[in-house]
Design an enzyme around this catalytic site. Sequence first.
Site, PDB file in Angstrom:
ATOM      1  N   CYS A   8       0.860  -1.188   0.000  1.00  0.00           N
ATOM      2  CA  CYS A   8       0.000   0.000   0.000  1.00  0.00           C
ATOM      3  C   CYS A   8       0.893   1.233   0.000  1.00  0.00           C
ATOM      4  O   CYS A   8       2.024   1.173  -0.492  1.00  0.00           O
ATOM      5  CB  CYS A   8      -1.001  -0.028   1.161  1.00  0.00           C
ATOM      6  SG  CYS A   8      -0.313   0.213   2.795  1.00  0.00           S
ATOM      7  N   ASN A  11       2.391   1.669   4.409  1.00  0.00           N
ATOM      8  CA  ASN A  11       2.551   0.408   5.130  1.00  0.00           C
ATOM      9  C   ASN A  11       2.242   0.578   6.618  1.00  0.00           C
ATOM     10  O   ASN A  11       2.885  -0.009   7.480  1.00  0.00           O
ATOM     11  CB  ASN A  11       3.958  -0.159   4.913  1.00  0.00           C
ATOM     12  CG  ASN A  11       4.117  -1.599   5.352  1.00  0.00           C
ATOM     13  OD1 ASN A  11       5.160  -1.975   5.875  1.00  0.00           O
ATOM     14  ND2 ASN A  11       3.116  -2.429   5.158  1.00  0.00           N
ATOM     15  N   THR A  12       1.228   1.423   6.903  1.00  0.00           N
ATOM     16  CA  THR A  12       0.821   1.610   8.297  1.00  0.00           C
ATOM     17  C   THR A  12      -0.647   1.250   8.536  1.00  0.00           C
ATOM     18  O   THR A  12      -1.064   1.163   9.693  1.00  0.00           O
ATOM     19  CB  THR A  12       1.025   3.080   8.750  1.00  0.00           C
ATOM     20  OG1 THR A  12       0.255   3.937   7.908  1.00  0.00           O
ATOM     21  CG2 THR A  12       2.494   3.473   8.723  1.00  0.00           C
ATOM     22  N   CYS A  13      -1.432   1.048   7.485  1.00  0.00           N
ATOM     23  CA  CYS A  13      -2.867   0.784   7.656  1.00  0.00           C
ATOM     24  C   CYS A  13      -3.307  -0.483   6.926  1.00  0.00           C
ATOM     25  O   CYS A  13      -3.433  -1.539   7.525  1.00  0.00           O
ATOM     26  CB  CYS A  13      -3.694   1.972   7.146  1.00  0.00           C
ATOM     27  SG  CYS A  13      -3.319   3.555   7.914  1.00  0.00           S
ATOM     28  N   ARG A  14      -3.540  -0.347   5.615  1.00  0.00           N
ATOM     29  CA  ARG A  14      -4.153  -1.434   4.851  1.00  0.00           C
ATOM     30  C   ARG A  14      -3.257  -2.662   4.710  1.00  0.00           C
ATOM     31  O   ARG A  14      -3.701  -3.786   4.998  1.00  0.00           O
ATOM     32  CB  ARG A  14      -4.570  -0.932   3.459  1.00  0.00           C
ATOM     33  CG  ARG A  14      -5.732   0.030   3.513  1.00  0.00           C
ATOM     34  CD  ARG A  14      -5.984   0.677   2.181  1.00  0.00           C
ATOM     35  NE  ARG A  14      -4.927   1.655   1.895  1.00  0.00           N
ATOM     36  CZ  ARG A  14      -4.910   2.444   0.845  1.00  0.00           C
ATOM     37  NH1 ARG A  14      -5.879   2.367  -0.053  1.00  0.00           N
ATOM     38  NH2 ARG A  14      -3.944   3.320   0.665  1.00  0.00           N
ATOM     39  N   ASP A 119      -8.945  -8.271 -19.794  1.00  0.00           N
ATOM     40  CA  ASP A 119      -8.624  -6.848 -19.946  1.00  0.00           C
ATOM     41  C   ASP A 119      -7.490  -6.435 -19.015  1.00  0.00           C
ATOM     42  O   ASP A 119      -6.600  -5.680 -19.407  1.00  0.00           O
ATOM     43  CB  ASP A 119      -9.854  -5.980 -19.654  1.00  0.00           C
ATOM     44  CG  ASP A 119     -10.802  -5.847 -20.839  1.00  0.00           C
ATOM     45  OD1 ASP A 119     -10.403  -6.181 -21.974  1.00  0.00           O
ATOM     46  OD2 ASP A 119     -11.943  -5.394 -20.611  1.00  0.00           O
TER      47      ASP A 119
END
Length: 195
Positions: A8, A11-14, A119
Amino acid sequence: MLHILFVCTGNTCRSPMAEGLLRKLARERGIDVEVRSAGVSAISGTSISRHAAGILQDEGIDDRIVSSQLTGEAVHWADLVLTLTGGHKRHLLQYFPDAVNKTYTLKEYVHTQESVNADIRELDSLYADAELSISLGGEPSAADLQRIIEIRQRIPSFDISDPFGGSREDYELTAAEIRTALYSLLDKLESLRRL
């Protein structure tokens, strides 16, 4: 053992939530994976957000996750790179175009509609070719750029919402979104394991 890298922004939440949750859920299902996370704009060693840490603790996850900057070593280590947004994926492929065949957003990797998946594969290839042309001092062809626009207009968004700076409820909603995608990921890994 399959090596999975979540990516992300900081690199502190998700991505730390995805890392911790996947490690726990895979262990519960008996799926052998090693999981890491990184950020395209992370400051290595930074603590994850208090809400992300709280959600992981509520899940019984006591992993000591700290932020890591995305590196070539991490990309090389991974068998599968799962970003949390299309922007993260494009950023990663800009710097690591050779990772095109193993890099997806989390939601697109578990998506099952084949026409959309075709796609996405074509778009990834066009992006990688464009980056290669640029790195060699050239420019992508006008036809390729037009094709990129056409494909992007019909692909649904596969982004996971960003709770950064939000309330605990915002983090809970994002965690639920991640958890749903991880259940589908584990289902896919189990079916691949049976082949």
